[in-house]
Design a protein around this motif. Structure first.
Motif, mmCIF file in Angstrom:
data_model
loop_
_atom_site.group_PDB
_atom_site.id
_atom_site.type_symbol
_atom_site.label_atom_id
_atom_site.label_comp_id
_atom_site.label_asym_id
_atom_site.label_seq_id
_atom_site.Cartn_x
_atom_site.Cartn_y
_atom_site.Cartn_z
ATOM 1 N N PHE A 146 0.815 -1.216 0.000
ATOM 2 C CA PHE A 146 0.000 0.000 0.000
ATOM 3 C C PHE A 146 0.848 1.265 0.000
ATOM 4 O O PHE A 146 0.417 2.295 -0.539
ATOM 5 N N THR A 147 2.037 1.210 0.553
ATOM 6 C CA THR A 147 2.938 2.349 0.397
ATOM 7 C C THR A 147 3.290 2.511 -1.076
ATOM 8 O O THR A 147 3.366 3.635 -1.597
ATOM 9 N N GLY A 148 3.497 1.384 -1.753
ATOM 10 C CA GLY A 148 3.753 1.424 -3.187
ATOM 11 C C GLY A 148 2.569 1.983 -3.959
ATOM 12 O O GLY A 148 2.736 2.746 -4.917
ATOM 13 N N LEU A 149 1.347 1.634 -3.549
ATOM 14 C CA LEU A 149 0.164 2.143 -4.233
ATOM 15 C C LEU A 149 0.042 3.657 -4.084
ATOM 16 O O LEU A 149 -0.402 4.351 -5.011
ATOM 17 N N LEU A 150 0.431 4.171 -2.908
ATOM 18 C CA LEU A 150 0.416 5.622 -2.732
ATOM 19 C C LEU A 150 1.373 6.298 -3.701
ATOM 20 O O LEU A 150 1.070 7.359 -4.267
ATOM 21 N N ARG A 151 2.529 5.690 -3.888
ATOM 22 C CA ARG A 151 3.489 6.269 -4.834
ATOM 23 C C ARG A 151 2.993 6.130 -6.272
ATOM 24 O O ARG A 151 3.247 7.000 -7.112
ATOM 25 N N LEU A 152 2.253 5.049 -6.555
ATOM 26 C CA LEU A 152 1.649 4.932 -7.888
ATOM 27 C C LEU A 152 0.568 5.987 -8.082
ATOM 28 O O LEU A 152 0.403 6.528 -9.185
ATOM 29 N N TYR A 153 -0.166 6.271 -7.029
ATOM 30 C CA TYR A 153 -1.145 7.357 -7.103
ATOM 31 C C TYR A 153 -0.446 8.676 -7.428
ATOM 32 O O TYR A 153 -0.908 9.454 -8.270
ATOM 33 N N ASP A 154 0.688 8.905 -6.765
ATOM 34 C CA ASP A 154 1.447 10.128 -7.044
ATOM 35 C C ASP A 154 1.829 10.223 -8.515
ATOM 36 O O ASP A 154 1.821 11.306 -9.102
ATOM 37 N N ALA A 155 2.181 9.080 -9.109
ATOM 38 C CA ALA A 155 2.702 9.075 -10.476
ATOM 39 C C ALA A 155 1.610 9.012 -11.543
ATOM 40 O O ALA A 155 1.810 9.479 -12.663
ATOM 41 N N THR A 156 0.454 8.413 -11.196
ATOM 42 C CA THR A 156 -0.563 8.174 -12.220
ATOM 43 C C THR A 156 -1.874 8.899 -11.969
ATOM 44 O O THR A 156 -2.676 9.056 -12.894
ATOM 45 N N GLY A 157 -2.125 9.309 -10.734
ATOM 46 C CA GLY A 157 -3.388 9.958 -10.417
ATOM 47 C C GLY A 157 -4.556 9.018 -10.249
ATOM 48 O O GLY A 157 -5.709 9.460 -10.090
ATOM 49 N N GLU A 158 -4.334 7.711 -10.236
ATOM 50 C CA GLU A 158 -5.427 6.747 -10.064
ATOM 51 C C GLU A 158 -5.886 6.780 -8.611
ATOM 52 O O GLU A 158 -5.211 6.285 -7.708
ATOM 53 N N THR A 159 -7.080 7.309 -8.371
ATOM 54 C CA THR A 159 -7.543 7.522 -7.008
ATOM 55 C C THR A 159 -7.860 6.227 -6.264
ATOM 56 O O THR A 159 -7.907 6.226 -5.042
ATOM 57 N N LEU B 93 4.694 2.098 9.844
ATOM 58 C CA LEU B 93 5.207 3.456 10.041
ATOM 59 C C LEU B 93 5.386 4.160 8.699
ATOM 60 O O LEU B 93 5.008 5.326 8.526
ATOM 61 N N LYS B 94 5.981 3.456 7.763
ATOM 62 C CA LYS B 94 6.212 4.064 6.441
ATOM 63 C C LYS B 94 4.885 4.397 5.765
ATOM 64 O O LYS B 94 4.728 5.467 5.156
ATOM 65 N N LEU B 95 3.906 3.501 5.887
ATOM 66 C CA LEU B 95 2.598 3.749 5.290
ATOM 67 C C LEU B 95 1.918 4.940 5.961
ATOM 68 O O LEU B 95 1.358 5.814 5.284
ATOM 69 N N SER B 96 1.947 4.999 7.290
ATOM 70 C CA SER B 96 1.313 6.102 8.022
ATOM 71 C C SER B 96 1.937 7.428 7.623
ATOM 72 O O SER B 96 1.237 8.433 7.404
ATOM 73 N N ARG B 97 3.235 7.446 7.538
ATOM 74 C CA ARG B 97 3.972 8.651 7.170
ATOM 75 C C ARG B 97 3.580 9.125 5.768
ATOM 76 O O ARG B 97 3.317 10.312 5.544
ATOM 77 N N THR B 98 3.511 8.198 4.833
ATOM 78 C CA THR B 98 3.204 8.558 3.450
ATOM 79 C C THR B 98 1.746 8.997 3.314
ATOM 80 O O THR B 98 1.433 9.903 2.528
#
Length: 934
Positions: free
Chosen positions: A522-535, A589-594
Motif C-alpha cells: 500500500f505504500t507502493g500504491l500511494l506512490r503509484l497514485y502520485d505518479a498516475t493519479g489513479e484515485t 510506520l512508512k505507510l502512516s507517514r506517506t
C-alpha cells in the motif's frame, strides 16, 4: 473518481510524467545525489535526514549501538554471495549466515536481501552523520555489485587459485559452475583410469567430482562424499539400484588437496585416495564401453538435479584407456602427470592453469576442448543482478502453489537490493548505483511485461513465493530518477487487483493474509497514485490502514500473529509467542507517514508515535554487538515472554528493517507544508532542524518521554510560518504552549495540531507542556485483558510468571481520572513503577527481562483513595463494573463532583437490582470519606 490507466496507455502516460533528475545537497553544500523532485501530490513534505540532527536521548543512544555495528562490520561478507553467484573470487569472506548464505533456511533462497538492507542502513547513517567510513563501505558494496553484474553478463571465466602443481580451477560454492567435456572424453574404453586432484571446500554430500551419463539411469560418477561422507565411485546402466560401486573409508579433508583415482580393468575396479587403494570390487560387469557415448560429461555437476554442485578446486584431470599400475598411481602423488611414469592421459588431459578464460584445452592430443558453464545458463537480460541464479524468478512464473524451499520471494529480495542501490545513489551520488538499479528495472520489465495478466495475478497472490515487499515504491522512485517510461509501466505490473479492489471498496479481506507481504504494497500504491493519479490506489491505502489500526493492532503498535492476520477485532484471541513481527511495524510506520503527506490526519502521526516509541525502540536490544544488529523478529505478547534479539541465526528481514529503523529515527520529527507556509512538529524528540529554505533552525530540547514536554528554540534569521504542534490523542490532561514565556491563546484539542502563527526570529522560545496520564487500553475482544500506557509509553510488567497477572488500578485513582497514583514510582528510574511487588517498565527498553504486555484487570472491592469500603465491586452482564461506570465520568473538578457521580451511579445500580441499598450507602460514605490526589 478518475478512470484507471490501462497498461496499453501507461507507457505514453509515463513518458509525459517523467521528470528530469535534480541535484540535491547536504547542508554543508556537498553534492550527494541526483534525485527527483518531491511528488506534487504531497501537500506536506519530509525533511532529509541530514537536515534533522538527533540530540542526546533515547533515540541517539539506540542509534549509536547500530552505528557502531555498521562501522565495524566487514561488508565483504555481505557481497560474498553476489561474488560467488557470478563466479568471482570471494577473497576468503564468509557470508553472514542465517538467511544470507547457502546453509541457512531454505538453502539461502533469500540471500542478497540483507545486503540491500545494509546498503540502506549505511546510506542513512552517512546522510545523518557525514562519516566517511559509511560512504567507503557503500562504495565497496556498489563496486562489488558492479563487478558481479559484469561477470554475469558474460560467459563464466576461470577463477584461478593456487593448486597442487601451480594454478588450478576454483569452483566457488554458490557459483553453480561446472566443466562441460566433449562426448568423446571416455573414448568407449573398456579399461580406464580417471585421475584428479581435488580440494573440496564444503562438506555437502553427493558433490560430484565428475559425472558422465545421459540421465539418472545410465552414468558413472565419482563423488567426494556419499551419504556416509566418504568418496564413492559408481557405474550403472539401470539407475541407482543397479550401481556397481567403490566406497572410500574416510572423509576427504576440507581445504586440502587430495588425489583421487579410479581404475577399471576386466571385472576389477579400484578406488585410490592419495595413492592408496581404499576399495576394490572384483565383480564389476560394467565399464565405459558398456555405457556407450554419453550426453552429459561433467566435472563438478551431477546428473541428479537435486545434488549440490561441487565446491572447491580442480587440478589435473587425466583419463587413460588402461588401468594404471599401483606404481604409476604412486608416481602421480609427487609429480605432475607429464613428469610421472604414467604420463599424460591419452583420452583426455586438462591443465586448468593453462587458461584465464572459460575454455580448457586438451593436452592428450585428441583436441577435446572443455568449457566452463553455469548450471542455469545465464541471465535473460544484462540488467539482472542477484545473489542467486535467475531460476527462482523463472520458476515463480509457473508456480500454482507456494513452496519457499524452491522459490522464496525472489521479487522481495530484488526489492531490498533495488532499494539499497537507490538509497546509496541518493546518499553518495555514485552513478554506478543508479546504473545497477536502472538495469534491474530494465530486466524486471523484460520478464514481467511479456507475461499474461492472469499469470501476474496468480504470482502475486502466492503466499511467500509471490511476496514482493515494497518494490512498487522503489520502482516509482527509480522512475523518478531515470525518467524511463518502462519503469513506471513496470510498477503497474505488480498490481494485485483482488486486494486493491477489495480495499478500495472498503471490504475487509485481510483475515488469513500474510501481514508483511501486504502492508508495503500500500505504500507502493500511494506512490503509484502520485505518479498516475489513479484515485483507487489512494482510497485503497487509506481504507487498508483503517482495517489494521486499531482493529488488528496491539498496544505496542505492532500487528500480526505468526506473521498472519486474523479476523478484525481479534486481539486477546491472537496473543502468542509470535506476535508483532517487527517488519510489520516498520512498514506500517512508512505507510502512516506517506498517508500523512497526502492528508494531514493526526491519527497517522498518533500511530507513528505509538509504534516508534514502543515496538520499534523496544525491538532493538540495548547492547553492543559486532556480529549481529540485535533486533527482534517476533515480539511475543504471552505472559512472561523474553525477547529474542538474535532470531533465526540472524540476517532476517526484521533485523534488516531494524537496522534501517535505527538509522532514521529522526525522519518524521518535522514536516513542512509544500508551499512553505507551515512547520509540523510531529514528535517531541531531542533534535535540531535546519530549514534552509527559511534560513532558520529549530532546536528541540527535551528528555521526552521521561520529560512531559519540550522546548523549541529558534535560530538563524526570521521567517513567517505557522508552527503546528501535534496534540496527541492521549493528551487529555491538558496541553499548554507558551512563546517567550507568554501563554498562547486558544484551546488545544487532543488528537489535533495546535497552530501558532507568527514571524519567527532567532531567540524565540516555544515551550510545550504535555502532561501524561496513566490509562488502560482494553483488548477489543476481551475488555478484561488490558495494556497499560502512560502518555505515549506502554508500561509492561516484569515478571517471569507464565500466566496473566491480575491487577486493580482504581484503588487510588486521581480526581483527574489518572490511574498513576495507584502505582509507586521507583526511585532513580524514570518511568518505572511498582504495583503489588511487580515492577512496571517502558517497553522501549531493550532488555531480556520476562515481560507481560497485557494483564488481567481485576477490581474485586470498591475502593476510593485507598480506602476500602468492604463492598464487592458489582458488574453488569457485559462486564462493566460499578467502578468502571463511576470513573468513566472523570475528570472530576472536585471531590464533591466525584461524590455526586458516585451517588447517582449507586442509585441507578440499586434501582436496577445490581446493588443493595445498604451496600450502596457504604459505597457513597466511603467515597465521601476518602482523600484524593487531584
Amino acid at each position: 473518481m478518475a478512470p484507471p490507466l490501462s497498461r496499453r496507455h501507461l507507457l505514453q502516460a509515463a513518458a509525459l510524467a517523467a521528470v528530469a533528475p535534480a541535484i540535491s545537497y547536504t547542508t554543508s553544500g556537498k553534492a550527494v545525489a541526483a534525485t527527483a523532485a518531491t511528488p506534487a501530490a504531497w501537500s506536506v513534505q519530509p525533511f532529509s535526514l541530514d537536515e534533522v540532527a538527533l540530540k542526546a536521548g533515547v533515540f541517539a543512544d539506540k542509534r549509536q549501538l547500530m552505528l557502531d555495528h555498521a562501522r565495524g562490520y566487514d561488508v565483504n561478507r555481505l557481497v560474498q554471495v553476489f561474488r560467488a553467484n557470478a563466479g568471482l573470487s570471494t577473497g576468503g569472506a564468509v557470508a553472514p549466515g542465517g538467511w544470507e548464505g547457502l546453509d541457512g533456511e531454505a538453502n539461502g533462497n533469500l540471500r542478497g536481501h540483507y545486503t540491500g538492507h545494509f546498503l540502506t542502513m549505511l546510506s542513512q547513517a552517512y546522510a545523518s552523520t557525514g562519516e566517511q567510513v559509511f560512504a567507503d563501505k557503500i562504495a565497496t558494496i556498489v563496486g562489488a555489485l558492479t563487478e558481479a553484474r559484469a561477470a554475469l553478463r558474460t560467459d563464466p571465466k576461470m577463477l584461478a587459485v593456487t593448486g597442487r602443481w601451480g594454478g588450478a580451477l576454483e569452483s566457488v560454492r554458490g557459483s553453480y559452475q561446472y566443466v562441460d567435456l566433449p562426448a568423446a572424453v571416455l573414448g568407449g574404453a573398456s579399461a580406464i583410469t580417471l585421475s584428479v586432484w581435488v580440494r573440496p571446500t564444503h562438506d555437502a554430500n553427493w558433490q560430484r567430482v565428475f559425472d558422465f551419463g545421459n540421465n539418472t539411469t545410465r552414468y558413472l560418477y565419482l563423488t567426494t562424499r556419499n551419504a556416509s561422507g566418504v568418496p564413492r565411485f559408481a557405474i550403472t546402466t539401470s539407475g541407482a539400484g543397479g550401481e556397481q560401486g567403490l566406497n572410500g573409508t574416510a572423509a576427504l579433508p576440507l581445504n586440502q588437496w587430495s588425489h583421487l583415482a579410479v581404475t577399471i580393468s576386466g571385472s576389477t575396479g579400484t578406488l585410490y585416495v592419495n595413492g592408496t587403494a581404499v576399495a576394490t570390487n572384483t565383480a564389476m560387469t560394467l565399464n565405459p564401453a558398456a555405457l556407450g557415448t554419453l550426453t552429459n560429461n561433467w566435472l563438478g555437476r551431477s546428473n541428479y538435479a537435486g545434488d549440490p554442485v561441487y565446491a572447491g578446486g580442480f587440478d589435473e584431470f587425466n583419463v587413460w584407456s588402461r588401468a594404471l599400475t599401483q606404481a604409476e598411481i604412486t608416481s602421480l602423488q609427487s609429480n605432475e602427470a607429464k613428469l610421472s611414469t604414467a604420463g599424460l592421459g591419452n583420452l583426455a588431459s586438462y591443465y586448468f592453469q593453462a587458461t584465464s578464460g572459460g575454455t580448457f584445452s586438451d593436452a592428450s592430443g585428441r583436441g577435446l576442448t572443455a568449457t566452463l558453464r553455469r548450471t542455469w545458463g545465464g541471465p535473460s537480460h544484462p540488467g539482472f543482478l542477484a545473489a542467486y541464479p535467475e531460476t527462482q524468478f523463472i520458476a515463480l512464473e509457473s508456480m500454482t502453489a507456494s513452496d519457499y524451499t524452491k522459490v522464496w520471494a525472489p521479487y522481495y529480495t530484488a526489492h531490498k537490493i533495488l532499494r539499497g542501490l537507490l538509497d546509496a545513489y541518493t546518499a553518495t551520488g555514485d552513478a554506478r548505483a543508479l546504473d545497477l538499479a536502472s538495469g534491474m528495472g530494465d530486466w524486471m520489465y523484460s520478464r514481467l511485461s511479456v507475461l499474461p495478466e492472469a499469470t501476474l495475478q496468480r504470482m502475486w497472490g502466492l503466499f511467500s513465493s509471490g511476496e514482493f515487499g515494497g518494490i512498487v515504491e522503489a520502482i516509482v522512485d527509480l522512475h523518478s530518477a531515470t525518467g524511463k517510461a518502462e519503469h513506471l509501466a513496470l510498477a503497474k505490473l505488480f498490481d494485485l487487483d483482488s486486494l486493491i479492489d477489495a480495499c478500495a471498496a472498503n471490504t475487509d479481506t485481510l483475515n488469513g493474509l500474510h501481514a508483511n507481504q501486504h502492508i508495503p504494497i500500500f505504500t507502493g500504491l500511494l506512490r503509484l497514485y502520485d505518479a498516475t493519479g489513479e484515485t483507487r490506489y489512494l482510497t485503497a491505502a487509506k481504507n487498508f490502514w483503517g482495517m489494521v489500526v486499531p482493529n488488528r493492532m496491539y498496544g505496542i503498535g505492532g500487528t500480526s500473529t505468526g506473521e498472519f492476520w486474523k479476523a478484525s477485532g481479534l486481539i486477546a484471541g491472537t496473543i502468542s509467542d509470535t506476535n508483532a513481527e517487527t517488519c510489520c511495524a516498520y512498514n506500517l510506520l512508512k505507510l502512516s507517514r506517506t498517508l500523512f503527506f497526502h492528508e494531514q490526519t493526526p491519527k497517522y502521526m498518533d500511530y507513528y508515535e505509538r509504534a516508534l516509541y514502543n515496538q520499534v525502540l523496544g525491538s532493538k536490544q540495548d547492547k553492543a554487538d559486532a556480529e549481529k544488529p540485535l533486533v527482534t523478529y517476533f515480539i511475543g505478547l504471552t505472559p512472561g515472554h523474553v525477547r529474542d534479539y538474535t532470531p533465526k541465526q540472524g540476517t532476517t528481514c526484521c533485523e534488516g528493517t531494524g537496522m534501517e529503523s535505527a538509522t532514521k529515527y529522526q525522519d518524521s520529527v518535522y514536516f513542512k507544508a509544500a508551499d512553505g507556509s507551515a512547520l509540523y512538529v510531529n514528535l517531541y524528540s531531542p533534535s535540531q532542524l535546519t530549514w534552509a529554505e527559511k534560513g532558520v533552525t529549530v532546536t528541540q530540547a527535551t528528555d521526552y518521554p521521561r520529560e512531559q514536554g519540550s522546548t523549541l528554540t529558534f535560530g538563524g534569521g526570521s521567517a513567517a510560518f505557522a508552527l503546528k504542534l501535534r496534540v496527541p490523542s492521549w493528551a487529555t490532561a491538558g496541553f499548554q504552549v507558551t512563546v517567550n514565556g507568554g501563554a498562547v491563546s486558544g484551546t488545544p484539542v487532543a488528537g489535533s495540531y495546535f497552530t501558532v502563527s507568527r514571524t519567527w526570529k532567532a531567540g524565540d522560545v516555544v515551550r510545550v507542556t504535555v502532561p501524561f496520564r496513566l490509562r488502560v487500553e482494553k483488548a477489543l475482544d476481551d475488555p478484561s485483558l488490558q495494556a497499560l500506557l502512560y502518555g505515549p509509553i506502554n508500561l509492561v510488567a516484569r515478571n517471569s510468571a507464565t500466566s496473566y497477572l491480575q491487577f486493580g488500578l482504581y484503588a487510588n485513582a486521581a480526581l483527574s481520572g489518572d490511574l498513576l497514583p495507584t502505582l509507586t514510582p521507583v526511585s532513580g528510574k524514570p518511568l518505572h513503577y511498582t504495583l503489588n511487588g511487580t515492577e512496571f517498565a517502558p517497553f522501549m527498553e531493550g532488555t531480556e527481562a520476562a515481560t507481560h504486555a497485557y494483564f488481567r484487570r481485576v477490581e474485586p472491592k470498591v475502593v476510593f483513595g485507598n480506602l476500602d469500603s468492604g463492598v464487592a465491586n458489582p458488574a453488569k452482564s457485559d462486564g462493566t463494573t460499578l467502578l468502571d461506570e463511576i470513573w468513566a465520568g472523570a475528570p472530576f473538578a472536585s471531590k464533591s463532583v466525584l461524590v455526586s457521580k458516585v451517588t447517582s451511579t449507586v442509585n441507578a445500580w440499586v434501582s436496577a437490582g445490581l446493588l443493595t441499598q445498604a451496600n450502596g450507602q457504604v459505597v457513597i460514605n466511603t467515597a465521601g470519606q476518602a482523600t484524593y490526589v487531584s
